[in-house]
Design a protein around this motif. Structure first.
Motif, PDB file in Angstrom:
ATOM      1  N   ILE A   6       0.843  -1.216   0.000  1.00 32.76           N
ATOM      2  CA  ILE A   6       0.000   0.000   0.000  1.00 32.76           C
ATOM      3  C   ILE A   6       0.871   1.256   0.000  1.00 32.76           C
ATOM      4  O   ILE A   6       0.537   2.257  -0.640  1.00 32.76           O
ATOM      5  CB  ILE A   6      -1.035  -0.005   1.154  1.00 32.76           C
ATOM      6  CG1 ILE A   6      -2.133   1.041   0.918  1.00 32.76           C
ATOM      7  CG2 ILE A   6      -0.424   0.265   2.492  1.00 32.76           C
ATOM      8  CD1 ILE A   6      -3.474   0.491   0.685  1.00 32.76           C
ATOM      9  N   HIS A   9       2.091   1.627  -3.482  1.00 31.67           N
ATOM     10  CA  HIS A   9       0.927   1.987  -4.293  1.00 31.67           C
ATOM     11  C   HIS A   9       0.658   3.487  -4.183  1.00 31.67           C
ATOM     12  O   HIS A   9       0.494   4.187  -5.178  1.00 31.67           O
ATOM     13  CB  HIS A   9      -0.272   1.183  -3.763  1.00 31.67           C
ATOM     14  CG  HIS A   9      -1.459   1.142  -4.668  1.00 31.67           C
ATOM     15  ND1 HIS A   9      -1.523   0.333  -5.770  1.00 31.67           N
ATOM     16  CD2 HIS A   9      -2.645   1.814  -4.636  1.00 31.67           C
ATOM     17  CE1 HIS A   9      -2.694   0.495  -6.374  1.00 31.67           C
ATOM     18  NE2 HIS A   9      -3.401   1.388  -5.697  1.00 31.67           N
ATOM     19  N   LEU A  62       1.741   0.559  -9.615  1.00 33.04           N
ATOM     20  CA  LEU A  62       0.315   0.633  -9.251  1.00 33.04           C
ATOM     21  C   LEU A  62      -0.404  -0.668  -9.570  1.00 33.04           C
ATOM     22  O   LEU A  62      -1.167  -1.189  -8.743  1.00 33.04           O
ATOM     23  CB  LEU A  62      -0.366   1.784 -10.006  1.00 33.04           C
ATOM     24  CG  LEU A  62      -0.180   3.176  -9.410  1.00 33.04           C
ATOM     25  CD1 LEU A  62      -0.624   4.242 -10.391  1.00 33.04           C
ATOM     26  CD2 LEU A  62      -0.956   3.315  -8.101  1.00 33.04           C
ATOM     27  N   PHE A  63      -0.150  -1.223 -10.779  1.00 28.70           N
ATOM     28  CA  PHE A  63      -0.846  -2.453 -11.168  1.00 28.70           C
ATOM     29  C   PHE A  63      -0.333  -3.649 -10.359  1.00 28.70           C
ATOM     30  O   PHE A  63      -1.129  -4.464  -9.894  1.00 28.70           O
ATOM     31  CB  PHE A  63      -0.726  -2.691 -12.679  1.00 28.70           C
ATOM     32  CG  PHE A  63      -1.748  -1.909 -13.459  1.00 28.70           C
ATOM     33  CD1 PHE A  63      -2.982  -2.458 -13.774  1.00 28.70           C
ATOM     34  CD2 PHE A  63      -1.500  -0.600 -13.844  1.00 28.70           C
ATOM     35  CE1 PHE A  63      -3.947  -1.718 -14.466  1.00 28.70           C
ATOM     36  CE2 PHE A  63      -2.449   0.150 -14.540  1.00 28.70           C
ATOM     37  CZ  PHE A  63      -3.676  -0.415 -14.851  1.00 28.70           C
ATOM     38  N   TYR A  67      -3.034  -5.258  -7.842  1.00 20.01           N
ATOM     39  CA  TYR A  67      -3.566  -6.609  -8.021  1.00 20.01           C
ATOM     40  C   TYR A  67      -3.075  -7.551  -6.921  1.00 20.01           C
ATOM     41  O   TYR A  67      -3.788  -8.476  -6.537  1.00 20.01           O
ATOM     42  CB  TYR A  67      -3.254  -7.141  -9.423  1.00 20.01           C
ATOM     43  CG  TYR A  67      -4.155  -6.506 -10.469  1.00 20.01           C
ATOM     44  CD1 TYR A  67      -5.529  -6.741 -10.447  1.00 20.01           C
ATOM     45  CD2 TYR A  67      -3.661  -5.650 -11.441  1.00 20.01           C
ATOM     46  CE1 TYR A  67      -6.386  -6.140 -11.365  1.00 20.01           C
ATOM     47  CE2 TYR A  67      -4.497  -5.047 -12.370  1.00 20.01           C
ATOM     48  CZ  TYR A  67      -5.861  -5.300 -12.333  1.00 20.01           C
ATOM     49  OH  TYR A  67      -6.705  -4.707 -13.237  1.00 20.01           O
ATOM     50  N   MET A  69      -2.724  -6.692  -3.799  1.00 19.57           N
ATOM     51  CA  MET A  69      -3.638  -6.470  -2.663  1.00 19.57           C
ATOM     52  C   MET A  69      -5.014  -7.045  -2.965  1.00 19.57           C
ATOM     53  O   MET A  69      -5.680  -7.613  -2.101  1.00 19.57           O
ATOM     54  CB  MET A  69      -3.745  -4.976  -2.345  1.00 19.57           C
ATOM     55  CG  MET A  69      -2.486  -4.390  -1.750  1.00 19.57           C
ATOM     56  SD  MET A  69      -2.719  -2.696  -1.191  1.00 19.57           S
ATOM     57  CE  MET A  69      -2.711  -1.786  -2.726  1.00 19.57           C
ATOM     58  N   VAL A  84     -12.512  -0.586  -5.275  1.00 25.17           N
ATOM     59  CA  VAL A  84     -11.358  -1.220  -5.925  1.00 25.17           C
ATOM     60  C   VAL A  84     -11.684  -1.501  -7.399  1.00 25.17           C
ATOM     61  O   VAL A  84     -10.845  -1.303  -8.281  1.00 25.17           O
ATOM     62  CB  VAL A  84     -10.933  -2.506  -5.171  1.00 25.17           C
ATOM     63  CG1 VAL A  84      -9.821  -3.227  -5.911  1.00 25.17           C
ATOM     64  CG2 VAL A  84     -10.500  -2.171  -3.754  1.00 25.17           C
ATOM     65  N   SER A 147      -8.806   6.182  -1.724  1.00 26.85           N
ATOM     66  CA  SER A 147      -8.471   6.428  -0.317  1.00 26.85           C
ATOM     67  C   SER A 147      -9.701   6.458   0.585  1.00 26.85           C
ATOM     68  O   SER A 147      -9.627   6.125   1.758  1.00 26.85           O
ATOM     69  CB  SER A 147      -7.684   7.739  -0.181  1.00 26.85           C
ATOM     70  OG  SER A 147      -8.414   8.791  -0.766  1.00 26.85           O
TER      71      SER A 147
HETATM   72  C1  HEM Z   1      -4.066   5.616 -11.358  1.00 26.57           C
HETATM   73  C2  HEM Z   1      -4.143   4.489 -10.731  1.00 26.57           C
HETATM   74  C3  HEM Z   1      -4.405   4.357  -9.261  1.00 26.57           C
HETATM   75  C4  HEM Z   1      -4.457   5.302  -8.276  1.00 26.57           C
HETATM   76  C5  HEM Z   1      -4.260   6.814  -8.403  1.00 26.57           C
HETATM   77  C6  HEM Z   1      -4.757   4.604  -7.042  1.00 26.57           C
HETATM   78  C7  HEM Z   1      -4.879   5.201  -5.796  1.00 26.57           C
HETATM   79  C8  HEM Z   1      -5.106   4.558  -4.613  1.00 26.57           C
HETATM   80  C9  HEM Z   1      -5.185   5.170  -3.307  1.00 26.57           C
HETATM   81  C10 HEM Z   1      -5.005   6.671  -3.037  1.00 26.57           C
HETATM   82  C11 HEM Z   1      -5.431   4.182  -2.409  1.00 26.57           C
HETATM   83  C12 HEM Z   1      -5.613   4.364  -0.917  1.00 26.57           C
HETATM   84  C13 HEM Z   1      -4.339   4.077  -0.188  1.00 26.57           C
HETATM   85  C14 HEM Z   1      -4.528   4.108   1.297  1.00 26.57           C
HETATM   86  O1  HEM Z   1      -5.607   3.785   1.801  1.00 26.57           O
HETATM   87  O2  HEM Z   1      -3.562   4.481   1.987  1.00 26.57           O
HETATM   88  C15 HEM Z   1      -5.513   2.939  -3.131  1.00 26.57           C
HETATM   89  C16 HEM Z   1      -5.766   1.710  -2.537  1.00 26.57           C
HETATM   90  C17 HEM Z   1      -5.922   0.527  -3.235  1.00 26.57           C
HETATM   91  N1  HEM Z   1      -5.779   0.341  -4.604  1.00 26.57           N
HETATM   92 FE1  HEM Z   1      -5.370   1.781  -5.968  1.00 26.57          FE
HETATM   93  N2  HEM Z   1      -4.900   3.253  -7.306  1.00 26.57           N
HETATM   94  C18 HEM Z   1      -4.696   3.069  -8.648  1.00 26.57           C
HETATM   95  C19 HEM Z   1      -4.713   1.866  -9.328  1.00 26.57           C
HETATM   96  C20 HEM Z   1      -5.067   0.645  -8.792  1.00 26.57           C
HETATM   97  C21 HEM Z   1      -5.154  -0.603  -9.516  1.00 26.57           C
HETATM   98  C22 HEM Z   1      -4.839  -0.804 -11.006  1.00 26.57           C
HETATM   99  C23 HEM Z   1      -5.537  -1.549  -8.654  1.00 26.57           C
HETATM  100  C24 HEM Z   1      -5.765  -2.990  -9.018  1.00 26.57           C
HETATM  101  C25 HEM Z   1      -6.695  -3.716  -8.520  1.00 26.57           C
HETATM  102  C26 HEM Z   1      -5.691  -0.922  -7.337  1.00 26.57           C
HETATM  103  C27 HEM Z   1      -6.040  -1.563  -6.154  1.00 26.57           C
HETATM  104  C28 HEM Z   1      -6.058  -0.990  -4.898  1.00 26.57           C
HETATM  105  C29 HEM Z   1      -6.376  -1.686  -3.668  1.00 26.57           C
HETATM  106  C30 HEM Z   1      -6.739  -3.171  -3.543  1.00 26.57           C
HETATM  107  C31 HEM Z   1      -6.302  -0.744  -2.629  1.00 26.57           C
HETATM  108  C32 HEM Z   1      -6.598  -0.976  -1.146  1.00 26.57           C
HETATM  109  C33 HEM Z   1      -8.046  -0.578  -0.932  1.00 26.57           C
HETATM  110  C34 HEM Z   1      -8.478  -0.679   0.521  1.00 26.57           C
HETATM  111  O3  HEM Z   1      -7.633  -0.915   1.387  1.00 26.57           O
HETATM  112  O4  HEM Z   1      -9.677  -0.467   0.741  1.00 26.57           O
HETATM  113  N3  HEM Z   1      -5.404   0.423  -7.497  1.00 26.57           N
HETATM  114  N4  HEM Z   1      -5.305   3.180  -4.475  1.00 26.57           N
END
Ligand code: HEM
Length: 153
Positions: A6, A9, A62-63, A67, A69, A84, A147
């Motif tokens: 995370i 990410h 990011l990918f 994926y 997670m 997600v 987030s």
């Molecule tokens: C431009 C692309 C992306 C951005 C800007 C982005 C942004 C974020 C942010 C800001 C968080 C929250 C982090 C936190 O809670 O501290 C997050 C969590 C997460 N992201 Fe992404 N993400 C992107 C792409 C992806 C992709 C491609 C996946 C693939 C499945 C993904 C899966 C997840 C998962 C599983 C979490 C954790 C969610 C949770 O804990 O509820 N993200 N992402």
């Protein structure tokens, strides 16, 4: 493992979306103070040449972490939260838009700069600007959804 994933990410999201914000909202109007188009275009080219490899790295991170997670912490596609699904869907849209920019307008822009065709380069820069103008708001929305999602899904 999840804490490392995370963190990486989030760092990748900050680099890509924050980089677009800085370039689009700050650098783009700032370049307007330069009178000679060749100066503006050369600085724009040098900035993108430095930024785009970071975008590719951010996309891979990011990918990979996203994926990872999704299939571990979240328990797979079936159990992952709506946020997600929205996040990864929009991340694909952003990546395709960036690929289109990179192999289209950016390649043309570099060629025009090399040839010293400033008018053509200006047109290509306009194409880059339009795509970033689309990708930036999507990126901000994805960051907000990613987030906050765990609190509303
Ligand atoms: C431009 C692309 C992306 C951005 C800007 C982005 C942004 C974020 C942010 C800001 C968080 C929250 C982090 C936190 O809670 O501290 C997050 C969590 C997460 N992201 Fe992404 N993400 C992107 C792409 C992806 C992709 C491609 C996946 C693939 C499945 C993904 C899966 C997840 C998962 C599983 C979490 C954790 C969610 C949770 O804990 O509820 N993200 N992402």
């Amino acid at each position: 493992m999840t804490s490392i994933a995370i963190a990486l990410h989030l760092l990748a999201a900050v680099i890509w979306v924050g980089g677009m914000f800085t370039i689009y909202v700050c650098l783009r109007p700032a370049l307007g103070v330069l009178e000679r188009p060749s100066d503006r275009l050369t600085i724009a080219e040098a900035t993108f040449a430095k930024f785009f490899p970071w975008v590719w790295l951010s996309i891979v991170v990011l990918f990979a972490t996203g994926y990872l997670m999704l299939f571990t912490t979240q328990g797979g596609f079936k159990f992952a939260g709506t946020h997600v699904h929205i996040m990864q869907g929009l991340a694909w849209v952003m990546t395709l838009l960036f690929a289109w920019l990179y192999w289209g307008a950016w390649a043309d822009f570099r060629e025009a700069i090399k040839a010293g065709s400033w008018e053509q380069a200006d047109k290509d820069l306009g194409r880059i600007r339009k795509i970033v103008g689309l990708n930036l708001p999507i990126g901000l929305i994805v960051a907000a959804i990613g987030s906050s999602g765990r609190w509303w899904t």
